[in-house]
Design an enzyme around this catalytic site. Structure first.
Site, PDB file in Angstrom:
ATOM      1  N   HIS A 158       1.021  -1.020  -0.199  1.00 20.14           N
ATOM      2  CA  HIS A 158      -0.023  -0.156  -0.057  1.00 20.14           C
ATOM      3  C   HIS A 158       0.872   1.208   0.017  1.00 20.14           C
ATOM      4  O   HIS A 158       2.214   1.093   0.359  1.00 20.14           O
ATOM      5  CB  HIS A 158      -0.885   0.084   1.237  1.00 20.14           C
ATOM      6  N   HIS A 175      -9.699 -12.995   7.586  1.00 18.20           N
ATOM      7  CA  HIS A 175      -9.096 -12.637   6.366  1.00 18.20           C
ATOM      8  C   HIS A 175      -9.384 -13.588   5.127  1.00 18.20           C
ATOM      9  O   HIS A 175      -9.377 -14.696   5.238  1.00 18.20           O
ATOM     10  CB  HIS A 175      -7.355 -12.384   6.321  1.00 18.20           C
TER      11      HIS A 175
END
Length: 409
Positions: free
Chosen positions: A100, A163
């Site tokens: 990111h 997740h």
């Protein structure tokens, strides 16, 4: 439904509402700070952190912290952790960005408060200064941030939630993908096409197995993780051993975030959970994945995600726009795995079987190019549902789909 930093609402006829799929109601700890301090004082399968510091004569500590896309109650965690680190001369906080973007100074102040002024915070760079630590069990080359590898003491922090491919977040994920190299992350995540790489699954999950080994090799000495409820309040805190403390937190998270569903329905109205979980489509995909389990083949998902930053990843954007069909994306990932492309694949395998109406701030034409159906708001999305099914359809509502696992009873 939470939408960005605000909310969005709509009315649905009672006869169409099959129910809500949401995390179990769990009260926050009466005193969140005290709960974290208690976890630190009674670590799981580990000596207390202060004892580890003395044994290692640690002078330089690296504390790995989540980035802006992982809402974490650092206003509670960091004051408690600071008390334990008093005997360390130098503490550097490494923001686990994975692939990111890095934080701005303003974002660090917003997330970490005064700690961002008093300590060094550095953004991990997946293409930056890395140390090679060999190959992982399934062949991925392990490169890890040099600041972390060369620290005398490594402490990781995080939140344990389901997740979509690693089973659960938290624990070992602070290292891989958090502070690992691009090649490492890409190789590890390429295994998402395997059926064992699934929400809530750890046994036989190759992505999880490599993450755990990566954290061991990176020298993680101690973890501090929490489980939070839908209001982002701490309901459980675990500290101590990299694996054993995290697994106790996983069980608390599993109990909280597994939601039984009697049968699949025509429509699931899925909220991602608001900012920052719906900051872009790249992040909002997690909600799509969990909602899909509750929708019958040919059914419809209404995904409520503001996506104020748009698609969120250039490679993901290129893959979506280059495809003439969803099958193009699925075929392409089989030829060559690329990070960013993995999100396109995860979306394509859901949309191949189910329609998805996206309620967002994104341009309608771009949304269509991504194989979604655009809607201006929830009311517009429900009107599209009525056009498809008529008045007789069954709908479930998942207000926090990013962290809720629908399990067929």
């Amino acid at each position: 439904m939470k939408y960005g930093k605000g909310q969005m609402s709509a009315q649905i006829p009672p006869e169409n509402l099959a129910g809500f799929v949401r995390a179990r109601k769990a009260p926050a700890a009466p005193d969140e700070l005290e709960a974290v301090k208690k976890a630190l004082a009674s670590p799981i399968a580990s000596p207390p952190l202060r004892e580890i510091i003395r044994r290692k004569q640690a002078r330089k500590a690296a504390v790995v912290v989540n980035d802006i896309t992982r809402p974490t109650p650092y206003h509670v965690l960091l004051p408690a952790l600071e008390e334990e680190l008093k005997e360390v001369d130098e503490v550097t906080f490494v923001v686990a960005t994975g692939l990111h973007r890095g934080h701005t100074k303003e974002e660090n102040l917003a997330i970490f408060g005064d700690f961002a002024r008093r300590y060094d915070f550095i953004n991990h760079d997946a293409d930056g200064d890395l140390v090679y630590l060999g190959r992982l069990p399934h062949g991925s080359p392990l490169y890890v941030n040099r600041t972390v590898v060369e620290a005398d003491l490594v402490v990781t922090t995080g939140v344990i939630v389901p997740h979509y491919m690693a089973g659960f977040a938290g624990g070992r994920k602070s290292i891989l993908p958090g502070v690992s190299g691009r090649e490492t992350i890409q190789s590890n995540h390429s295994m998402l096409v395997r059926p064992e790489s699934a929400p809530g699954r750890l046994e036989g999950n190759p992505i999880h197995q490599e993450m755990l080994e990566a954290a061991r090799r990176a020298g993680v000495d101690f973890i501090l993780n929490v489980v939070t409820n839908e209001e982002k309040k701490i309901v459980a805190a675990v500290a101590g051993d990299l694996k054993e403390a995290w697994l106790q937190g996983v069980e608390a998270s599993r109990q909280l975030y597994t939601a039984p569903v009697a049968e699949q329905v025509d429509v699931v109205i899925a909220g991602v959970g608001g900012h920052p979980k719906d900051i872009n489509l790249y992040q909002a995909q997690k909600g799509l994945e969990n909602a899909a389990a509750a929708v019958r083949p040919g059914g419809t998902i209404i995904l409520v995600a503001e996506c104020i930053e748009g698609h969120g990843d250039d490679v993901f954007n290129e893959w979506m726009l280059a495809a003439d069909s969803l099958q193009d994306i699925i075929d392409r990932i089989g030829i060559k795995f690329v990070m960013g492309g993995h999100k396109a694949y995860a979306i394509a395998r859901v949309l191949k079987e189910k329609d998805c109406i996206l309620v967002s701030q994104m341009d309608d034409e771009l949304v269509r190019d991504y194989f979604f159906i655009p809607a201006a708001d929830l009311e517009d999305a429900l009107a599209k549902v009525r056009d498809k099914y008529g008045p007789n359809y069954s709908a479930l509502v998942m207000p926090e789909a990013s962290a809720t696992m629908a399990a067929l009873a």
